[in-house]
Design an enzyme around this catalytic site. Structure first.
Site, PDB file in Angstrom:
ATOM      1  N   GLU A 155       0.511  -2.773   0.324  1.00  0.00           N
ATOM      2  CA  GLU A 155       1.166  -4.092   0.244  1.00  0.00           C
ATOM      3  C   GLU A 155       2.648  -4.021   0.622  1.00  0.00           C
ATOM      4  OE1 GLU A 155       0.391  -5.896  -3.564  1.00  0.00           O
ATOM      5  OE2 GLU A 155      -1.622  -6.463  -2.963  1.00  0.00           O
ATOM      6  N   GLU A 311      -8.655  -5.817  -2.228  1.00  0.00           N
ATOM      7  CA  GLU A 311      -8.339  -5.901  -3.668  1.00  0.00           C
ATOM      8  C   GLU A 311      -8.600  -7.318  -4.135  1.00  0.00           C
ATOM      9  OE1 GLU A 311      -4.457  -4.919  -5.101  1.00  0.00           O
ATOM     10  OE2 GLU A 311      -4.280  -3.171  -3.804  1.00  0.00           O
TER      11      GLU A 311
HETATM   12  C1  GAL Z   1      -1.623  -5.466  -6.072  1.00  0.00           C
HETATM   13  C2  GAL Z   1      -1.350  -3.998  -5.874  1.00  0.00           C
HETATM   14  C3  GAL Z   1      -2.176  -3.127  -6.800  1.00  0.00           C
HETATM   15  C4  GAL Z   1      -2.151  -3.680  -8.207  1.00  0.00           C
HETATM   16  C5  GAL Z   1      -2.638  -5.110  -8.156  1.00  0.00           C
HETATM   17  C6  GAL Z   1      -2.730  -5.777  -9.506  1.00  0.00           C
HETATM   18  O1  GAL Z   1      -0.539  -6.226  -5.679  1.00  0.00           O
HETATM   19  O2  GAL Z   1      -1.618  -3.614  -4.558  1.00  0.00           O
HETATM   20  O3  GAL Z   1      -1.681  -1.807  -6.776  1.00  0.00           O
HETATM   21  O4  GAL Z   1      -0.847  -3.618  -8.694  1.00  0.00           O
HETATM   22  O5  GAL Z   1      -1.745  -5.870  -7.384  1.00  0.00           O
HETATM   23  O6  GAL Z   1      -3.111  -7.126  -9.386  1.00  0.00           O
END
Ligand code: GAL
Length: 695
Positions: A155, A311
């Site tokens: 990110e 994710e």
């Molecule tokens: C994303 C990040 C992850 C984790 C996740 C939690 O922004 O890439 O590592 O922190 O959020 O929602």
């Protein structure tokens, strides 16, 4: 050959899994992890994203053992690896050895070690070390049969998207020299005679640190462009090394949906596969509408090719003010929405819920209660269900409507306080236009302002504050060939150095739209202001424009209140075989729905009569089959008119003419590919929950 075709993802099924942090646990649990992953249908995990300090505890001293062991176990279990280069955060020894690589904010304050992404994107030390670590990872694991994807950094820009430090200032100067050649060019571009800003030496140019008053807007805009490019350079350092050492493995970096700070068109062009992290807020009843636009961007970034949801959350996040869990069924519909919109993956942050640290209250696939946890039970059920949807992998969404996403205009209309109104909100405007299309039943792909537009009937341009002749030519060619262009307020105002176009807005779009803007006329959030469109009044609280129309331009809507009462608000002009619309007001959902219904009627496209914000249908098509996803994002059942005799991949049943989708229900209807994707509607019923909810 396009890069993504050169390096396809070597995975035989839809990807399912999540971020995996085995180094946060004792090795005793690894076998359990793997058994439970297998039972849940997990076939891909992302690691070791934040593990640089565990892999290189001292400069030049590597400890690969634990990673070797877990990769071997995953491989034996048939679980593939999205291998991170581990460069998302620097080890403390690197920062302490080189404190100058710590990022700096606009007040000149260095940001301390203790979180993540503690680096200046321009730092030569950071770049050298990133290159060294990436090469070490690639050389050690590039031949590992389980590695199917490279996960670069994490990110970009999430925490550190801009840096105002002296190193960034040096880099900014070099970037400006590349753009403008000499100081005269820069002084001319920035319009430095205003407020005495002339530069007589490159060394006098700083990053736009806090100043006594408003900063030169073009300098601010260039700093946005530069900052995006600085992270892009960092990304490319890794891309080049990985392509050199492991030419067969695709590379990606996980995006953050519609993220303001990085120009994802440029990032997507540098990678093989687009991946996204999506966290629609369960507390927001229309979060799924925003998610649909985010996904329209993800597939648009590579002209419709499938992307990967890398994710998402199984239930609650832990970074909002209030982190509401997802009720039963919500995670499933959220996940399948991403698949509906072209994702060939459903992945989560993270596999096992943390026991300590910043994210211990963030839900995971395997909750604190382990196998018995609701999130495990639900994600396991989804993993198994995805196998029934295997046919959709590789298919493409068919949208008739595109929406222009232009980072220059986004930055230009938000980086400065020197604007007609601080109520302008580039992303809010794009989201509102998309929401209206969602309500009347059309998924939307994101496109660049220069196209290509040939796959579409309608192109929406919610805002193109910075416009040039090439964009105007592309939009004009599209309209003349029979397309329908709708342009929003405050477009075509300035050129790429933020100089107002001769004659004012809409500048290069003037001939296409057949209008001239005499003055922008913002409101002080005045709830009384209205326009009338097709005989109905609609609210117009924030923005109006005094426009003059050409003789051939038809006035479709007028202002009905205030100083502009009676003047044109919405116009349409025939352009070759198509039309060009200008919507000079910032309308709410109901007004936009009315205008877009008219646009779509002119384009010969169907629209929904019964509106319901929770109802969505999207079609992915192979060469011979349409897969129409039908989704109920709400808690009340929906009765949907569907094609007779379709095969529902979810239940295996064959459809009759209507079907009821229960709370958070999803169907995936397979029908022979038709010339137009199926357009589904709700069966008329008095239970609509229309646009008020989307306000
Ligand atoms: C994303 C990040 C992850 C984790 C996740 C939690 O922004 O890439 O590592 O922190 O959020 O929602």
């Amino acid at each position: 050959m396009t890069p993504d075709l050169a390096r396809p993802l070597r995975l035989e099924s839809l990807a399912y899994g999540g971020d995996y942090n085995p180094d946060q646990w004792s090795e005793d649990v690894w076998d359990d992890d793997i058994r439970l992953m297998q039972e849940a249908g997990v076939n891909l995990v992302s690691l070791p994203i934040f593990s640089w300090p565990q892999l290189e505890p001292e400069p030049g001293v590597f400890d690969w053992g634990w990673l070797d062991r877990i990769l071997a176990k995953l491989w034996d279990a048939g679980i593939r690896i999205d291998l991170a280069t581990a460069t998302a955060t620097p080890p403390s020894w690197l920062l302490r050895g080189h404190p100058e690589m710590m990022p700096m904010d606009a007040d000149g304050c260095r940001l301390e070690f203790g979180s993540r992404q503690t680096y200046c994107p321009s730092s030569p030390v950071w770049r050298e070390n990133v290159a060294r670590m990436t090469r070490a990872m690639a050389e050690r694991y590039g031949d590992h049969p389980g590695v199917v994807l490279w996960h670069i950094s994490n990110e970009y820009g999430d925490h550190t998207s801009r840096c105002w430090c002296p190193e960034s200032a040096r880099h900014f100067r070099r970037w400006l020299q590349g753009r403008y050649g000499d100081l005269d060019g820069l002084n001319e571009a920035w319009g430095v005679n205003v407020w005495g800003q002339r530069y007589t030496s490159w060394d006098h140019i700083e990053t736009p640190r806090r100043a006594p008053g408003p900063i030169n807007p073009t300098k601010l805009l260039d700093f946005e462009r530069f900052s995006s490019d600085a992270l892009l350079e960092l990304f490319r350092i890794e891309v080049d090394i990985l392509h050199e050492v492991t030419p067969g493995i695709p590379v990606t970096t996980n995006f953050m949906s519609m993220f303001r700070d990085l120009d994802y068109w440029d990032f997507a062009a540098a990678e093989d596969i687009v991946t996204d992290d999506a966290y629609p807020d369960p507390a927001d009843p229309i979060a799924h509408v925003g998610a649909a636009l985010n996904y329209g961007l993800m597939r648009g970034l590579k002209e419709g090719r499938p992307w990967l949801l890398l994710e998402s959350s199984a239930s609650a996040t832990s970074w909002r003010d209030v982190n509401v869990p997802k009720p039963p069924g919500k995670m499933r519909v959220d996940s399948l929405q991403a698949v509906a919109h072209g994702s060939d993956a459903v992945m989560f942050f993270q596999w096992r819920q943390a026991k300590y640290g910043q994210e211990k209250f963030h839900s995971s696939m395997l909750g604190h209660r382990g196998e018995a946890s609701r999130t495990y039970q639900e994600t396991k059920a989804l993993g198994l269900e995805l196998r029934r949807l295997e046919e959709v992998r590789g298919t493409r969404v068919r949208s008739r409507v595109a929406l222009v996403v232009d980072w220059d205009s986004w930055w230009g209309s938000s980086a400065t306080e020197s604007l007609p109104s601080q109520r302008l909100n580039w992303a809010g405007q794009a989201r509102a236009w998309h929401r209206a299309m969602h309500l009347i039943g059309h998924p939307v792909d994101a496109v660049r302002a220069t196209g290509p537009f040939d796959a579409y009937d309608v192109v929406l341009v919610p805002n193109l504050y910075i416009a040039d002749a090439a964009q105007a030519a592309a939009l004009t060619a599209f309209a003349e060939a029979g397309g329908h262009v709708v342009v929003g307020p405050f477009s075509g105002v300035v050129d790429d150095t933020e100089k107002v176009h001769d004659g004012g807005a809409p500048g290069p779009l003037r001939a296409l739209l057949g209008i001239e803007v005499d003055e922008q006329w913002p409101h002080v959030d005045d709830a009384r202001e209205r326009i009338t469109f097709a005989g109905v009044e609609y609210a117009n609280p924030t923005w109006a424009e005094w426009i003059e129309t050409d003789a051939a331009t038809e006035v479709r809507g007028r202002y009905t209140t205030g100083e502009l009462a009676g003047r044109p608000a919405v116009t349409r002009r025939g352009a070759g075989a198509g039309t060009a619309w200008y919507v000079s007001a910032i309308l709410e959902d109901d007004g936009l729905v009315a205008v877009f219904r008219d646009v779509l009627a002119g384009a010969g496209l169907p629209v929904r009569e019964v509106l319901h914000v929770d109802f969505e249908s999207v079609t992915r098509s192979s060469s011979d089959t349409d897969y129409t996803f039908v989704l109920n994002h709400g808690r009340d059942p929906l009765a949907v008119v569907v094609p007779e005799g379709a095969r529902d991949l979810v239940t295996g049943a064959t459809t009759r003419t209507t079907m009821t989708l229960d709370r958070y229900g999803v169907a995936v209807l397979a029908t022979p590919r038709a010339a137009e994707p199926p357009f589904l509607t709700l069966s008329p019923q008095p239970t609509d929950r229309p646009i008020q909810k989307a306000g």
